[in-house]
Design a protein around this motif. Structure first.
Motif: not given
Length: 102
Positions: A65-73
Motif C-alpha cells: 500500500r505504501g508503494y501504491q500511495a507513492a506511485e499515486d502521489i
C-alpha cells in the motif's frame, strides 16, 4: 471386641506396598505433567507461528500500500507540477512558522 495381632513383618510389608503405590502415583503425575507441558509448548509454538505469519502478511500489505500511495502521489505531481510545488512550499512555510515560534 476382637483384636487382630500384627507382627512387625506385616507392617513392613504394608509400608513397602504404600511406598510402591506412592512411587507409581508420582510417576503417573510426572508423566501427566510432562504430556500436558509438551502439549502446551506445542500450542504456544503453533500460536507464535500463526502470529508471525499474520505479522508478515500485514507488513507485506502495508509495504504494498505504501508503494501504491507513492506511485499515486508521483502520478499527481507529474500531471500537475505547479500546484504540487505550491502545496509543498505552503507546507514548508507552515512547518517553518511552527518551528520558528519555539
Amino acid at each position: 471386641m476382637v483384636t487382630k495381632s500384627t507382627d512387625g513383618s506385616d507392617i513392613a510389608d504394608q509400608v513397602k506396598a504404600i511406598q510402591a503405590e506412592l512411587a507409581s502415583l508420582t510417576e503417573t503425575i510426572r508423566k501427566f505433567g510432562s504430556e500436558h507441558a509438551s502439549a502446551g509448548a506445542d500450542a504456544l509454538h503453533n500460536a507464535a507461528g500463526r502470529a508471525s505469519e499474520t505479522f508478515r502478511a500485514s507488513a507485506e500489505e502495508a509495504r504494498r500500500r505504501g508503494y501504491q500511495a507513492a506511485e499515486d502521489i508521483e502520478g499527481h505531481i507529474t500531471k500537475n507540477p505547479v500546484p504540487a510545488v505550491l502545496i509543498a512550499a505552503g507546507i514548508g512555510l507552515f512547518i517553518g512558522a511552527l518551528i520558528g515560534r519555539r
